[in-house]
Design a protein around this motif. Structure first.
Motif, PDB file in Angstrom:
ATOM      1  N   THR A 100       7.846  50.119  10.796  1.00 57.82           N
ATOM      2  CA  THR A 100       8.919  49.215  10.385  1.00 57.82           C
ATOM      3  C   THR A 100       9.888  50.020   9.521  1.00 57.82           C
ATOM      4  O   THR A 100       9.464  50.842   8.701  1.00 57.82           O
ATOM      5  N   TRP A 132       2.908  52.202  15.280  1.00 61.86           N
ATOM      6  CA  TRP A 132       4.243  51.631  15.279  1.00 61.86           C
ATOM      7  C   TRP A 132       4.801  51.739  13.863  1.00 61.86           C
ATOM      8  O   TRP A 132       4.116  52.253  12.967  1.00 61.86           O
ATOM      9  N   TYR A 152       5.686  40.537  18.843  1.00 61.09           N
ATOM     10  CA  TYR A 152       6.951  40.580  18.089  1.00 61.09           C
ATOM     11  C   TYR A 152       7.259  39.236  17.427  1.00 61.09           C
ATOM     12  O   TYR A 152       7.668  39.190  16.266  1.00 61.09           O
ATOM     13  N   HIS A 165      14.096  44.871  17.227  1.00 65.97           N
ATOM     14  CA  HIS A 165      12.961  45.481  17.930  1.00 65.97           C
ATOM     15  C   HIS A 165      13.459  46.601  18.836  1.00 65.97           C
ATOM     16  O   HIS A 165      14.348  46.385  19.663  1.00 65.97           O
ATOM     17  N   GLU A 201       8.453  50.669  18.054  1.00 68.19           N
ATOM     18  CA  GLU A 201       7.228  50.957  18.804  1.00 68.19           C
ATOM     19  C   GLU A 201       7.370  52.279  19.552  1.00 68.19           C
ATOM     20  O   GLU A 201       8.440  52.877  19.605  1.00 68.19           O
ATOM     21  N   VAL A 212      11.656  46.934  13.828  1.00 64.02           N
ATOM     22  CA  VAL A 212      10.298  47.188  14.322  1.00 64.02           C
ATOM     23  C   VAL A 212      10.409  48.254  15.402  1.00 64.02           C
ATOM     24  O   VAL A 212      11.112  48.075  16.398  1.00 64.02           O
TER      25      VAL A 212
END
Length: 450
Positions: free
Chosen positions: A126, A124, A33, A80, A117, A115
């Protein structure tokens, strides 16, 4: 003025967030990250709007402007999260809807990167979220491309009408020549051309105004919206779309809008509604951006308001009608008329324009029931920190009593439809997405039988 209008429209309705976005599905494994934050922080420095914030004047004494944020911190903009298991489309789309329904903080530059996951197969994603006051679809696509490894490369935007126009300026027509008779002829032709263009725009503006003020058929697609959103997406092969274009001698946009028409018809029927001939007046943004302004970060769009033929059950006839109506709309001057209205508004005192926008956006409208915007994306595959971007899914906003909005983007060999919907009034948004895919397959199947 057009940029500021998105701020005014957002301020007029506490239930809307006028941010646009895109989800990039990326091959795994996800990078560390901190490495991603560092890379995006560096790349954001090359995009002025990413490090600038709004500067507004009291009492609407002037249009908002952009100033450098002296306290810019990339950690305020990159976030994240991880999807709950199993991390499939349902979880991803739910996360997208939640992120997009939150308004951006106007005390900071108006963008975020999320982001995400936990996607299947180790992938993954974005999600880049940008306020519409910063950029239209093409400018947003250029900004997103600059955050990738290779920067902004060749895009499908070169195919649009505005990018291909190379009309000479009046000044070039008035360049002195040795023959005064020829020079006077050029002056006359330039004057006639300017007069004809003005008349064309006036007729188009009048036509758009009449359609906006008309009371079309009542529909569940139109009405007040809540704060919560739903999101879904449809994916088709670009080669299939192009095959349909060749066989029926239509444009890519025609095929996309015909597929949307078919799916909306199915949706309305499933809701127990009769899809009449005036049930789907659709706002279709049209780019006014020339090729030498692709890197300019602002809004340069006009609009058309065609009726999509949801009353027609035959998919081939739907496509033919869509093609004819879009051709008529382009020839009628709607595109130029809307552009002229925007330009005229820009010449008014900002306080007056801002007041008018707030008033108009607060009024309920029933003439327009859907949004369908087509954004040309990158021709080649993008990479983020060495990982391939598999898909790009666009995310449109909804406002002005439109309960669904559809954005389309062409990327490499794929064509995707991203659908934003009001949570309470459009629980069948996934069915709308599947219907679009089915409609494209149906048209391709008809091709093979011809």
């Amino acid at each position: 003025m057009l940029d500021a209008s998105f701020l005014e429209a957002e301020d007029s309705d506490p239930h809307v967030s006028l941010a646009v976005g895109a989800v990039s599905i990326i091959e795994g494994p996800a990078p560390v990250y901190s490495e991603l934050v560092s890379a995006f922080g560096e790349r954001a420095q090359s995009i002025p709007r990413c490090t600038q914030k709004l500067h507004t004047l009291p009492f609407d004494l002037g249009a908002p402007g952009w100033v450098d944020d002296p306290h810019f911190d990339i950690s305020h903009h990159v976030h994240h999260v991880a999807l709950p298991e199993p991390g499939d489309d349902a979880e991803l789309f739910s996360m997208v809807a939640y992120i997009m329904e939150q308004r951006l903080d106007r005390e900071r530059p108006l963008w975020e990167c999320w982001v995400i996951e936990g996607l299947p197969e180790g992938r993954w994603a974005t999600l880049i979220k940008i306020h519409h006051c910063i950029a239209d679809g093409i400018a947003t696509a250029q900004m997103l491309a600059k955050l990738s490894d290779d920067g902004a490369g060749e895009t499908f935007a070169g195919n649009i009408r505005a990018a291909q126009q190379t009309a000479p300026s009046i000044l070039s027509l008035l360049r002195p020549r040795l023959n005064p008779v020829s020079w006077m002829g050029d002056v006359w032709r330039a004057t006639v051309a300017a007069t004809s263009a003005a008349e064309h725009a006036v007729v188009g503006a009048a036509e758009l105004t009449a359609r906006v003020l008309s009371a079309d058929q009542d529909s569940s697609l139109n009405g007040p919206v809540t704060r919560m959103r739903r999101y879904s997406a449809a994916l088709v092969d670009l080669s299939v779309m192009k095959e349909v274009c060749r066989d029926f001698d239509v444009t890519l946009n025609d095929v996309a809008l015909a597929a949307i028409t078919s799916s909306y018809r199915t949706m309305l029927l499933s809701r127990g509604e009769s899809p009449g001939s005036h049930a789907l007046r659709t706002l279709v943004p049209v780019s006014m951006r020339s090729a030498d302004h692709f890197d300019v970060t602002d809004n340069r769009v006009s609009a058309m308001l065609p009726l999509l033929p949801v009353d027609e059950p035959d998919p081939v006839k739907q496509l033919e009608i869509v093609h004819r109506r879009l051709t008529e709309a382009k020839g009628s001057g709607q595109r130029e008329g809307a552009g002229a209205v925007v330009a005229a508004a820009g010449n008014l005192p900002f306080a007056l324009s801002a007041w008018a926008i707030r008033l108009l956006t607060r009024l309920p409208q029933k003439s327009v029931t859907a949004l369908a915007t087509n954004v040309p994306g990158p021709r080649g595959r993008q990479r983020v920190l060495g990982r391939d971007v598999v898909e790009i899914l666009p995310i449109p906003p909804i406002a002005l009593h439109l309960r669904t909005g559809i954005a389309m983007v062409s990327y490499a060999d794929r064509f995707s439809f991203g659908i934003t919907a009001d949570f309470d009034s459009a629980p069948d948004v996934d069915a709308l997405a599947r219907g679009i895919e089915d409609a494209v397959r149906c048209l391709a199947k008809v091709n093979r039988k011809r």
